[in-house]
Scaffold this motif. Structure first.
Motif, PDB file in Angstrom:
ATOM      1  N   ASP A  28       0.865  -1.356  -0.176  1.00 55.42           N
ATOM      2  CA  ASP A  28      -0.090  -0.272   0.483  1.00 55.42           C
ATOM      3  C   ASP A  28       1.254   1.279  -0.006  1.00 55.42           C
ATOM      4  OD1 ASP A  28      -1.857  -1.753  -0.355  1.00 55.42           O
ATOM      5  OD2 ASP A  28      -2.622  -1.026   2.257  1.00 55.42           O
ATOM      6  N   THR A  29       1.949   1.325   0.326  1.00 57.78           N
ATOM      7  CA  THR A  29       3.279   2.038   0.397  1.00 57.78           C
ATOM      8  C   THR A  29       4.275   2.470  -0.839  1.00 57.78           C
ATOM      9  OG1 THR A  29       4.141   1.222   2.429  1.00 57.78           O
ATOM     10  CG2 THR A  29       2.495   2.947   3.418  1.00 57.78           C
ATOM     11  N   SER A  41      -3.172   5.541  -4.977  1.00 57.94           N
ATOM     12  CA  SER A  41      -2.612   5.891  -3.644  1.00 57.94           C
ATOM     13  C   SER A  41      -3.716   4.576  -2.831  1.00 57.94           C
ATOM     14  CB  SER A  41      -3.861   7.030  -2.870  1.00 57.94           C
ATOM     15  OG  SER A  41      -4.796   7.049  -3.611  1.00 57.94           O
ATOM     16  N   VAL A  42      -3.979   3.817  -1.877  1.00 55.28           N
ATOM     17  CA  VAL A  42      -4.348   2.825  -0.625  1.00 55.28           C
ATOM     18  C   VAL A  42      -5.443   4.417  -0.333  1.00 55.28           C
ATOM     19  CG1 VAL A  42      -3.921   0.934  -0.191  1.00 55.28           C
ATOM     20  CG2 VAL A  42      -2.756   1.328  -2.463  1.00 55.28           C
ATOM     21  N   GLY A  49      -5.597  -3.563   8.196  1.00 53.36           N
ATOM     22  CA  GLY A  49      -4.997  -4.373   7.459  1.00 53.36           C
ATOM     23  C   GLY A  49      -4.865  -5.724   7.533  1.00 53.36           C
ATOM     24  N   LYS A  55     -10.008  -2.103   0.603  1.00 55.36           N
ATOM     25  CA  LYS A  55      -9.675  -1.640   0.589  1.00 55.36           C
ATOM     26  C   LYS A  55      -9.774  -0.426  -0.753  1.00 55.36           C
ATOM     27  CE  LYS A  55      -4.875  -3.722   2.213  1.00 55.36           C
ATOM     28  NZ  LYS A  55      -3.321  -4.050   1.187  1.00 55.36           N
ATOM     29  N   VAL A  57      -7.812   0.737  -4.153  1.00 56.20           N
ATOM     30  CA  VAL A  57      -7.318   1.356  -4.622  1.00 56.20           C
ATOM     31  C   VAL A  57      -7.156   2.458  -6.028  1.00 56.20           C
ATOM     32  CG1 VAL A  57      -5.196   0.783  -5.818  1.00 56.20           C
ATOM     33  CG2 VAL A  57      -6.105  -0.511  -4.129  1.00 56.20           C
TER      34      VAL A  57
END
Length: 159
Positions: A28-29, A41-42, A49, A55, A57
Motif C-alpha cells: 500500500d505504501t 494511492s490506497v 490492514g 481497500k 485502490v
C-alpha cells in the motif's frame, strides 16, 4: 460463474522475507511510491490492514481504469503467503465478478521465487478475452520488476 486462471513465477535476488515484506505486506505504501502511474494511492475502507481489510485502490494514468476495491483474504507470515480479492471498481469491467490474487514467496539460494496465481471469476458464462489476461499479466510483471529494483536499492529500510 466461469473461471479463468493464470500462474506466473518470478525469480528474484531479494531474500524471501524482504520480498514478502516489501512486495506484499507494504504494497500500500511501496506501490504508489514506485509506480504512481499505476497506483496513485490506497485507502483503507474497513479493517486494520489484516485479514478482512477492504481497500480502495486509486489507479494512475497508465491504466484505463480508475479504481479497484480489494479485500485481504490471507496473510500467512510463516508461510510467506498473501491473498487478496478484487471485489469492485471499474477495473472489473463488465464480465468479471471478482479477481483472486494468491501469492507465495518461496526462498531459494540467493533469493526467492514469487508465485502468483490469478483467478478470474467471470459473470455467468462470460469469458475474459485472452488479450486482457495477457495485458494484466504483463503489467504485473513490470510492476514486480519495478518493486524488485526499489527493494534492491532500499533493503536497509526493510525490517
Amino acid at each position: 460463474m466461469g473461471v479463468q486462471k493464470t500462474v506466473v513465477e518470478a525469480p528474484s535476488t531479494v531474500s524471501a522475507e524482504k520480498m514478502y515484506q516489501g512486495f506484499l505486506l507494504d504494497m500500500d505504501t511501496v506501490f504508489p511510491k514506485v509506480l504512481p502511474q499505476l497506483i496513485k494511492s490506497v485507502e483503507i475502507l474497513e479493517g486494520d490492514g489484516g485479514v478482512g481489510t477492504v481497500k480502495l485502490v486509486h489507479l494512475g494514468e497508465a491504466t484505463e481504469y480508475t479504481t479497484m476495491k480489494q479485500k485481504v483474504d490471507v496473510i500467512d507470515k510463516a508461510g510467506l503467503a498473501y491473498t487478496y480479492t478484487t471485489i469492485g471498481g471499474d477495473i472489473l469491467v463488465d464480465v468479471l465478478e471478482s479477481v483472486v490474487n494468491e501469492f507465495v514467496v518461496v526462498p531459494t539460494d540467493g533469493g526467492c521465487i514469487v508465485k502468483n496465481t490469478t483467478i478470474y471469476n467471470t459473470k455467468g458464462d462470460a469469458v475474459l478475452p485472452e488479450d486482457k489476461i495477457k495485458e494484466a499479466t504483463e503489467k504485473s510483471a513490470l510492476a514486480f520488476k519495478a518493486v524488485e529494483a526499489y527493494l534492491l536499492a532500499n533493503l536497509q529500510f526493510l525490517a
